[in-house]
Design an enzyme around this catalytic site. Structure first.
Site, short mmCIF file in Angstrom:
data_model
loop_
_atom_site.label_atom_id
_atom_site.label_comp_id
_atom_site.label_asym_id
_atom_site.label_seq_id
_atom_site.Cartn_x
_atom_site.Cartn_y
_atom_site.Cartn_z
N THR A 132 -7.19 3.62 -2.67
CA THR A 132 -7.58 3.14 -1.51
C THR A 132 -8.83 3.99 -0.83
O THR A 132 -9.85 3.23 -0.44
CB THR A 132 -6.41 3.07 -0.36
OG1 THR A 132 -5.47 2.29 -0.66
CG2 THR A 132 -6.96 2.77 1.05
N THR A 152 -2.92 6.76 -2.99
CA THR A 152 -1.66 7.54 -2.34
C THR A 152 -0.31 7.01 -2.85
O THR A 152 0.63 7.80 -2.85
CB THR A 152 -1.54 7.10 -0.93
OG1 THR A 152 -1.37 5.93 -0.50
CG2 THR A 152 -2.91 7.62 -0.13
N ASP A 153 -0.32 5.88 -3.50
CA ASP A 153 1.08 5.34 -3.70
C ASP A 153 1.68 6.18 -4.97
O ASP A 153 2.95 6.14 -4.85
CB ASP A 153 0.71 3.69 -4.17
CG ASP A 153 0.85 2.86 -2.96
OD1 ASP A 153 1.07 3.40 -1.83
OD2 ASP A 153 0.24 1.67 -3.22
C1 SIN Z 1 -3.66 3.94 -1.53
O1 SIN Z 1 -4.29 4.64 -2.12
O2 SIN Z 1 -3.20 4.01 -0.22
C2 SIN Z 1 -3.08 2.69 -1.94
C3 SIN Z 1 -3.33 2.15 -3.34
C4 SIN Z 1 -3.35 3.27 -4.41
O3 SIN Z 1 -2.27 4.06 -4.49
O4 SIN Z 1 -4.12 3.19 -5.65
#
Ligand code: SIN
Length: 328
Positions: A13, A96-97
């Site tokens: 993200t 983040t995932d």
């Molecule tokens: C995020 O980064 O919050 C979601 C998408 C990902 O993990 O690449």
């Protein structure tokens, strides 16, 4: 030669874009290159001082889609940069995932002697780069401050002004910018106006096991370890379906079960896990609880050992993969 800090881009993200600046949810992850992200970091040169920033795009991916080969690629670039005498540390921009999985993987596979001298700092964002109020640039500035902090070591995650260790960090919220938590261990420190305030010591060598040289093992040879949950109504059918996959591209070598409470498993599922063990499949238990770790371990738990030091299911899966690979 001037000291350097390198930023490795993995996507996420933090590199995402939406069609409207007001949209923090309906975006596409992994669109903006790490060099462009660097240009958006406020006050970066002041943080760097007389050091130079370098950047390399390793992957450009939504982290839910990461494959083991992407971990391998990142690890090899991390090793490359850490070995450079002029490199002060490495910052990784990442989704983040699955951030906690990549952080834990690096903490267990980058040689401890490198991590004892230079930190690897992963950072991220919950809002896309195109947002009216993106959190990525500030997180990157904080990550740079942590990477350049005297004494910093180990694999760290920086998000929303908090510094977490790879061993304890976990994503706990799908939307809030402060999406990560270190459970009962708490964060390693805080970043306040570019200054790091330590709350505990920097992470030392991973107590849960030796570092395994995965470079020696082609990705196809990484042992297949699956992660299951025990729950009300659980049966042995998923375990038996996994066991029945004769001829699958990788044979099943291990199962991690996120059990109820103190690591208990539904008796129907447990019966199938005993069958799996009898066929040579390693079984590892963790608790599916968000906090704490399995206490004691009753001798009646015949299917599977307990994972070390309160590892979450996703991290225990990596630990078991590394353990089996090391014995291969
Ligand atoms: C995020 O980064 O919050 C979601 C998408 C990902 O993990 O690449």
């Amino acid at each position: 030669m001037a000291e350097k800090l390198v930023f490795l881009g993995m996507g996420g993200t933090i590199a995402g874009t939406a069609s409207s600046a007001g949209d923090n949810v309906g975006y596409t992850a992994a669109q903006v290159g790490v060099q462009a992200l660097l240009a958006s970091v406020p006050g970066l040169q002041a943080i760097l001082g007389d050091r130079e920033a370098a950047a390399e795009q390793v992957c450009q991916i939504d982290s839910k889609d990461l494959a083991h080969a992407d971990w391998q690629a990142l690890r090899s670039r991390v090793l490359h940069y850490l070995a450079m005498p002029e490199m002060a540390g490495v910052v990784v921009t990442h989704g983040t995932d699955t951030l906690e999985e990549t952080a834990y993987f690096l903490s267990r596979t980058v040689p401890a002697e490198l991590l004892a001298r230079k930190p690897v700092v992963l950072t991220c964002a919950m809002r896309p780069a195109s947002s009216l109020t993106p959190d990525g640039p500030g997180n990157m500035a904080d990550a740079a401050a942590v990477a350049l902090c005297s004494g910093a070591r180990g694999v760290l995650v920086v998000c929303a002004g908090k510094v977490h260790s790879a061993a304890h960090v976990q994503k706990v919220h799908p939307y809030r910018t402060d999406a990560f938590d270190s459970g009962e261990a708490g964060p390693v420190g805080l970043v306040e106006e570019g200054r790091v305030r330590l709350l505990s010591d920097w992470p030392g060598e991973d107590a849960s096991g030796h570092h395994f040289d995965l470079a020696a093992l082609p990705i196809q040879a990484w042992p297949r370890v699956e992660l299951l949950f025990s729950h009300a109504g659980a049966t042995g059918s998923v375990v038996r379906a996994l066991l029945a996959q004769a001829g699958a591209e990788a044979p099943l070598r291990g199962i991690v079960v996120a059990g109820t409470g103190n690591g208990t498993i539904h008796k129907s599922m447990e019966a199938a896990l005993l069958e799996a063990q009898a066929l040579g499949v390693r079984v590892l238990r963790v608790s599916r609880c968000a906090y704490g770790q399995v206490v004691g371990g009753s001798p009646s738990h015949r299917s599977g050992a307990f994972a070390a030091a309160g590892l979450s299911g996703v991290k225990a899966r990596i630990a078991l993969m590394l353990e089996i690979a090391a014995q291969t």
